[in-house]
Design a protein around this motif. Structure first.
Motif, PDB file in Angstrom:
ATOM      1  N   ASN A   1       0.838  -1.146   0.095  1.00  0.00           N
ATOM      2  CA  ASN A   1       0.213  -0.135   0.191  1.00  0.00           C
ATOM      3  C   ASN A   1       0.921   1.382  -0.066  1.00  0.00           C
ATOM      4  N   ASN A   2       1.609   1.446  -1.093  1.00  0.00           N
ATOM      5  CA  ASN A   2       2.352   2.624  -1.347  1.00  0.00           C
ATOM      6  C   ASN A   2       1.641   3.946  -1.743  1.00  0.00           C
ATOM      7  N   ALA A   3       0.703   3.968  -2.494  1.00  0.00           N
ATOM      8  CA  ALA A   3       0.125   5.155  -2.991  1.00  0.00           C
ATOM      9  C   ALA A   3      -0.302   6.153  -1.758  1.00  0.00           C
ATOM     10  N   GLY A   4       0.103   7.455  -2.138  1.00  0.00           N
ATOM     11  CA  GLY A   4      -0.147   8.728  -1.192  1.00  0.00           C
ATOM     12  C   GLY A   4       0.312   9.751  -1.537  1.00  0.00           C
ATOM     13  N   ILE A   5      -0.341  10.826  -1.006  1.00  0.00           N
ATOM     14  CA  ILE A   5      -0.127  12.198  -1.397  1.00  0.00           C
ATOM     15  C   ILE A   5       0.313  13.061  -0.325  1.00  0.00           C
ATOM     16  N   PHE A   6       1.129  14.014  -0.293  1.00  0.00           N
ATOM     17  CA  PHE A   6       1.379  15.034   0.523  1.00  0.00           C
ATOM     18  C   PHE A   6       1.218  16.391   0.037  1.00  0.00           C
ATOM     19  N   GLU A   7       0.843  17.382   1.035  1.00  0.00           N
ATOM     20  CA  GLU A   7       0.695  18.825   0.592  1.00  0.00           C
ATOM     21  C   GLU A   7       0.745  19.915   1.371  1.00  0.00           C
ATOM     22  N   PRO A   8       2.211  20.174   1.335  1.00  0.00           N
ATOM     23  CA  PRO A   8       2.364  21.350   2.556  1.00  0.00           C
ATOM     24  C   PRO A   8       1.415  22.565   2.690  1.00  0.00           C
ATOM     25  N   ALA A   9       0.670  22.748   3.765  1.00  0.00           N
ATOM     26  CA  ALA A   9      -0.105  23.637   4.061  1.00  0.00           C
ATOM     27  C   ALA A   9      -0.407  23.940   5.558  1.00  0.00           C
ATOM     28  N   ASP A  10      -0.590  25.373   5.821  1.00  0.00           N
ATOM     29  CA  ASP A  10      -0.734  25.584   7.430  1.00  0.00           C
ATOM     30  C   ASP A  10      -2.157  24.943   7.644  1.00  0.00           C
ATOM     31  N   PHE A  11      -1.951  24.730   9.121  1.00  0.00           N
ATOM     32  CA  PHE A  11      -3.263  24.123   9.462  1.00  0.00           C
ATOM     33  C   PHE A  11      -4.608  25.010   9.162  1.00  0.00           C
ATOM     34  N   PHE A  12      -4.353  26.045   9.425  1.00  0.00           N
ATOM     35  CA  PHE A  12      -5.499  27.232   9.149  1.00  0.00           C
ATOM     36  C   PHE A  12      -5.743  27.254   7.500  1.00  0.00           C
TER      37      PHE A  12
ATOM     38  N   ASP B   1     -11.495  21.102   4.891  1.00  0.00           N
ATOM     39  CA  ASP B   1     -12.095  19.715   4.908  1.00  0.00           C
ATOM     40  C   ASP B   1     -11.744  18.954   3.740  1.00  0.00           C
ATOM     41  N   GLU B   2     -11.962  19.823   2.581  1.00  0.00           N
ATOM     42  CA  GLU B   2     -11.488  18.761   1.349  1.00  0.00           C
ATOM     43  C   GLU B   2     -10.274  18.273   1.295  1.00  0.00           C
ATOM     44  N   ILE B   3      -9.201  19.152   1.832  1.00  0.00           N
ATOM     45  CA  ILE B   3      -7.804  18.620   1.869  1.00  0.00           C
ATOM     46  C   ILE B   3      -7.455  17.746   2.928  1.00  0.00           C
ATOM     47  N   TRP B   4      -8.270  17.462   4.011  1.00  0.00           N
ATOM     48  CA  TRP B   4      -8.352  16.478   5.098  1.00  0.00           C
ATOM     49  C   TRP B   4      -8.871  15.335   4.490  1.00  0.00           C
ATOM     50  N   ASP B   5      -9.903  15.435   3.642  1.00  0.00           N
ATOM     51  CA  ASP B   5     -10.639  14.243   3.230  1.00  0.00           C
ATOM     52  C   ASP B   5     -10.061  13.599   2.401  1.00  0.00           C
ATOM     53  N   ARG B   6      -9.231  14.343   1.121  1.00  0.00           N
ATOM     54  CA  ARG B   6      -8.482  13.846   0.296  1.00  0.00           C
ATOM     55  C   ARG B   6      -7.377  13.071   0.702  1.00  0.00           C
ATOM     56  N   HIS B   7      -6.788  13.649   1.893  1.00  0.00           N
ATOM     57  CA  HIS B   7      -5.673  12.821   2.359  1.00  0.00           C
ATOM     58  C   HIS B   7      -5.970  11.494   3.000  1.00  0.00           C
ATOM     59  N   TRP B   8      -7.250  11.691   3.698  1.00  0.00           N
ATOM     60  CA  TRP B   8      -7.693  10.242   4.546  1.00  0.00           C
ATOM     61  C   TRP B   8      -8.107   9.244   3.352  1.00  0.00           C
TER      62      TRP B   8
ATOM     63  N   PHE C   1       5.277   9.712  13.360  1.00  0.00           N
ATOM     64  CA  PHE C   1       5.559  10.026  14.898  1.00  0.00           C
ATOM     65  C   PHE C   1       6.289  11.517  15.038  1.00  0.00           C
ATOM     66  N   ASN C   2       6.793  12.004  14.030  1.00  0.00           N
ATOM     67  CA  ASN C   2       7.522  13.112  14.099  1.00  0.00           C
ATOM     68  C   ASN C   2       6.265  14.356  13.356  1.00  0.00           C
ATOM     69  N   ILE C   3       5.339  14.521  13.612  1.00  0.00           N
ATOM     70  CA  ILE C   3       4.300  15.216  12.950  1.00  0.00           C
ATOM     71  C   ILE C   3       4.934  16.746  12.416  1.00  0.00           C
ATOM     72  N   PRO C   4       4.916  16.791  11.207  1.00  0.00           N
ATOM     73  CA  PRO C   4       5.283  17.987  10.680  1.00  0.00           C
ATOM     74  C   PRO C   4       4.299  19.028  10.888  1.00  0.00           C
ATOM     75  N   ALA C   5       4.852  20.422  11.435  1.00  0.00           N
ATOM     76  CA  ALA C   5       3.844  21.600  11.721  1.00  0.00           C
ATOM     77  C   ALA C   5       3.190  22.046  10.241  1.00  0.00           C
ATOM     78  N   GLU C   6       4.035  21.934   9.370  1.00  0.00           N
ATOM     79  CA  GLU C   6       3.686  22.395   8.002  1.00  0.00           C
ATOM     80  C   GLU C   6       2.760  21.331   7.277  1.00  0.00           C
ATOM     81  N   MET C   7       2.662  20.132   7.644  1.00  0.00           N
ATOM     82  CA  MET C   7       1.714  19.183   7.167  1.00  0.00           C
ATOM     83  C   MET C   7       0.884  18.335   8.225  1.00  0.00           C
ATOM     84  N   ILE C   8       0.291  18.898   8.965  1.00  0.00           N
ATOM     85  CA  ILE C   8      -0.241  18.281  10.229  1.00  0.00           C
ATOM     86  C   ILE C   8      -1.365  17.144   9.492  1.00  0.00           C
ATOM     87  N   HIS C   9      -1.957  17.359   8.692  1.00  0.00           N
ATOM     88  CA  HIS C   9      -2.985  16.704   7.971  1.00  0.00           C
ATOM     89  C   HIS C   9      -2.365  15.338   7.320  1.00  0.00           C
ATOM     90  N   TYR C  10      -1.202  15.689   6.701  1.00  0.00           N
ATOM     91  CA  TYR C  10      -0.346  14.298   6.233  1.00  0.00           C
ATOM     92  C   TYR C  10       0.024  13.446   7.482  1.00  0.00           C
TER      93      TYR C  10
END
Length: 258
Positions: free
Chosen positions: A83-94, A98-105, A140-149
């Protein structure tokens, strides 16, 4: 030690480029029949051609339930699921709606859930199987710039641990692999502007990026996709039979923990 996957079949999602392509090629080089997956049919076929006769293209969108069902229908049972497929998108939490969170999920978590649910029963019936989740040191090392990821990758690691326990004693192992900064196509695209501006080789720009953004790195550079694929190939092989429910680091020492 020889990694022999002759007679085994493997699906690697998101395997037209990056870590996924390197993993698919590594498994094929070990003798497995590999199903190469991507959303674009032409690109998927081209990637399979580059890997060689042990690779078969299986295009499909893992981000939807219908896409996962179609992929499983096209391949039939497989011995190994990466299960390799995945996305990441740097973005501030604020700025992450919801669409960004839903897409990553959907892409990072639910694709692994759906495909594991589809492929695991046949593995259990056979008494042998390997399921590997591509997590991240960001789990484990949650990035502040990509909390959703980071949250999505933590979920992948938790899912792997729980599914390993559910499949205890079946001969099917479930593990997660935790890459750190890796010089994949995604990272290259992200650094393209700096490469053009500085005129430096991409590997050097990536090393600078690592030391600024992940200063705890011990190797002090980005890993190569092949270095990550080597661990995936081992954990997918019969030699890893006593390893399950584990989160295996190939992060260059970024996660500052023993």
């Amino acid at each position: 030690m020889k990694l022999d996957l002759s007679g085994r079949s493997a699906l690697v999602t998101g395997s037209t480029a990056g870590i996924g392509f390197a993993a698919a090629k590594a498994l094929a080089d070990c003798g497995a029949q590999v199903f190469v997956n991507g959303r674009d049919a032409a690109r998927t076929a081209e990637a399979a051609d580059r890997i060689g006769p042990h690779a078969e293209p299986v295009p499909g969108d893992i981000g939807t339930a219908e896409g996962c069902h179609a992929i499983h229908a096209a391949t039939g049972p497989a011995d190994i699921l990466i299960n390799n497929a995945g996305i990441f998108e740097p973005a501030d939490f604020f700025d992450t709606d919801d669409e960004i969170w839903d897409r990553h999920w959907r892409i990072n978590v639910m694709s692994a859930v759906r495909l594991s649910r589809a492929y695991a029963p046949a593995m259990v019936e056979k008494g042998w199987g390997r399921i590997v989740m591509l997590g991240s040191e960001s789990a484990f090392n949650i990035p502040a710039e990509m909390i959703h990821y980071g949250v999505s990758k933590t979920a992948d690691v938790a899912f792997a641990r729980g599914l390993a326990k559910r499949l205890a004693g079946t001969g099917v192992t479930v593990n997660s692999v935790l890459p750190g900064p890796t010089l994949s196509d995604g990272l290259e695209d992200m650094l393209a502007g700096e490469v053009a501006k500085s005129g430096k080789p991409v590997a050097e720009v990536a090393a600078d990026f690592v030391m600024v953004n992940r200063p705890t790195s011990i190797i002090r550079r980005a890993a190569t996709v092949d270095e990550v694929a080597n661990l995936i190939a081992y954990i997918a092989s019969p030699l890893s039979s006593a390893t399950t429910g584990a989160s295996l680091r190939v992060d260059g020492g970024v996660w500052d923990s023993i």
